[in-house]
Design a protein around this motif. Structure first.
Motif, PDB file in Angstrom:
ATOM      1  N   SER A 134       0.816  -1.223   0.000  1.00  0.00           N
ATOM      2  CA  SER A 134       0.000   0.000   0.000  1.00  0.00           C
ATOM      3  C   SER A 134       0.847   1.269   0.000  1.00  0.00           C
ATOM      4  O   SER A 134       0.516   2.240  -0.705  1.00  0.00           O
TER       5      SER A 134
ATOM      6  N   HIS B  57       0.895   4.055  -3.089  1.00  0.00           N
ATOM      7  CA  HIS B  57       0.659   5.489  -2.893  1.00  0.00           C
ATOM      8  C   HIS B  57       1.773   6.309  -3.532  1.00  0.00           C
ATOM      9  O   HIS B  57       1.493   7.319  -4.213  1.00  0.00           O
ATOM     10  N   ARG B  58       3.024   5.903  -3.346  1.00  0.00           N
ATOM     11  CA  ARG B  58       4.146   6.649  -3.933  1.00  0.00           C
ATOM     12  C   ARG B  58       4.062   6.645  -5.458  1.00  0.00           C
ATOM     13  O   ARG B  58       4.350   7.654  -6.116  1.00  0.00           O
TER      14      ARG B  58
ATOM     15  N   ARG C 267       1.326   6.251  -7.315  1.00  0.00           N
ATOM     16  CA  ARG C 267       0.201   7.115  -7.732  1.00  0.00           C
ATOM     17  C   ARG C 267       0.611   8.578  -7.701  1.00  0.00           C
ATOM     18  O   ARG C 267       0.261   9.352  -8.607  1.00  0.00           O
ATOM     19  N   GLU C 268       1.327   8.984  -6.671  1.00  0.00           N
ATOM     20  CA  GLU C 268       1.777  10.377  -6.579  1.00  0.00           C
ATOM     21  C   GLU C 268       2.710  10.718  -7.734  1.00  0.00           C
ATOM     22  O   GLU C 268       2.599  11.790  -8.335  1.00  0.00           O
TER      23      GLU C 268
END
Length: 310
Positions: A233, A237-238, A240-241
């Protein structure tokens, strides 16, 4: 009514100085070894994703992987693992990698070069997990190349894979980042992940994709999310950023990514054209076909005897 004039972000003039080095990086797509039959770019792509899922800091990975790629420009497949297997000590191996790095990196920004040189020392200590399952699918998925409506598809062989393309764009993003005042980590991660949808969706080229019409964008978004959901997870997130850079060109990091992406796509076409136009005379006159003494005079005599001397 006149069409509005769109403002184009300025392109640093020093970008031209990196063209030759980025062209050399493209050779990693086609350099193979018995251990890495898919090529060194695919090997680097696997290695980078394995490090990410192992929890390595993306900023550390970005610099080390770029330094390793630049060493490979000169050493080919003689990487740390190979040199260790043939009996060199870790200190000796790092000495070889540093010499190759120095030989390849004259065009690189001095500040970045210092950071990459330091990061190269970490090549001896890293051990990663298995890369995500989508990595192998991207290694196996060829890129379609440029396509246009009502034009016959041009198939360029050997075809590059999406892993090849993503890896070279990632490394090139780091090299061009200082010219844009960009932090290299975001562009590197964005480049590694910018074709996640092609792990499922075969590449039909730009024109083929447009034939999907209204289905295209939702389909790409859904597949990309499916791939991201296979990651830890925090890493998802990294990624997606970092991928927020992809649809924009209004930040230094986005411009660095798009510059590298454009260079790889165009220079890939140039590489095929150069290979198609290659002649034996170029090998004899421009490349190191004839080796050093003591055999140089004899080899030249052999070529002269059969009418192949330069």
């Amino acid at each position: 009514m006149e069409n509005p004039v769109l403002e184009v972000a300025p392109v640093p003039h020093r970008l031209a100085g990196l063209r030759s080095l980025v062209s050399e990086l493209l050779a990693l797509k086609r350099m193979c070894t018995p251990e890495q039959p898919d090529g060194l770019a695919a090997h680097g792509f696997r290695r980078a994703w394995a490090a990410l899922v192992s929890g390595e800091d993306p900023a550390t990975l970005t610099l080390r992987e770029t330094a390793l790629a630049l060493s490979a420009v000169r050493l080919g497949g003689m990487d740390f693992d190979v040199l260790r297997r043939v009996g060199l000590s870790p200190e000796q191996i790092l000495g070889v990698l540093r010499r190759a790095f120095e030989a390849a990196t004259a065009p690189v920004d001095a500040g970045l070069r210092d950071r990459l040189r330091t990061a190269l020392a970490g090549a001896s200590t890293w051990v990663g997990a298995e890369p995500p399952a989508f990595v192998e699918r991207l290694v196996r998925q060829p890129r379609a190349g440029p396509t246009l409506a009502n034009k016959q598809r041009l198939v360029l062989l050997p075809a590059e894979s999406h892993a090849d393309h993503c890896y070279v764009v990632a490394v090139a993003s780091v090299l061009v980042s200082p010219l844009f005042g960009a932090d290299p980590t975001g562009p590197f991660v964005a480049a590694l992940s910018h074709h996640l949808s092609n792990a499922v969706l075969p590449d039909a080229g730009g024109h083929g994709n447009r034939l999907l019409g209204e289905h295209l964008e939702p389909l790409l978004a859904r597949i990309t999310e499916q791939m991201l959901d296979t990651l830890p997870s925090g890493l998802a997130h990294r990624v997606r950023e970092a991928r927020r850079l992809l649809p924009h060109s209004d930040t230094p990091e986005a411009r660095a990514f798009h510059a590298a992406n454009t260079l790889d796509r165009a220079l890939e076409m140039e590489a095929h054209a150069r290979a198609a136009g290659f002649t034996p005379r170029q090998a004899l006159e421009d490349l190191e076909f004839i080796h050093d003494e003591p055999m140089r005079a004899y080899e030249n005599a052999v070529l002269a005897a059969v009418g192949l001397s330069p």
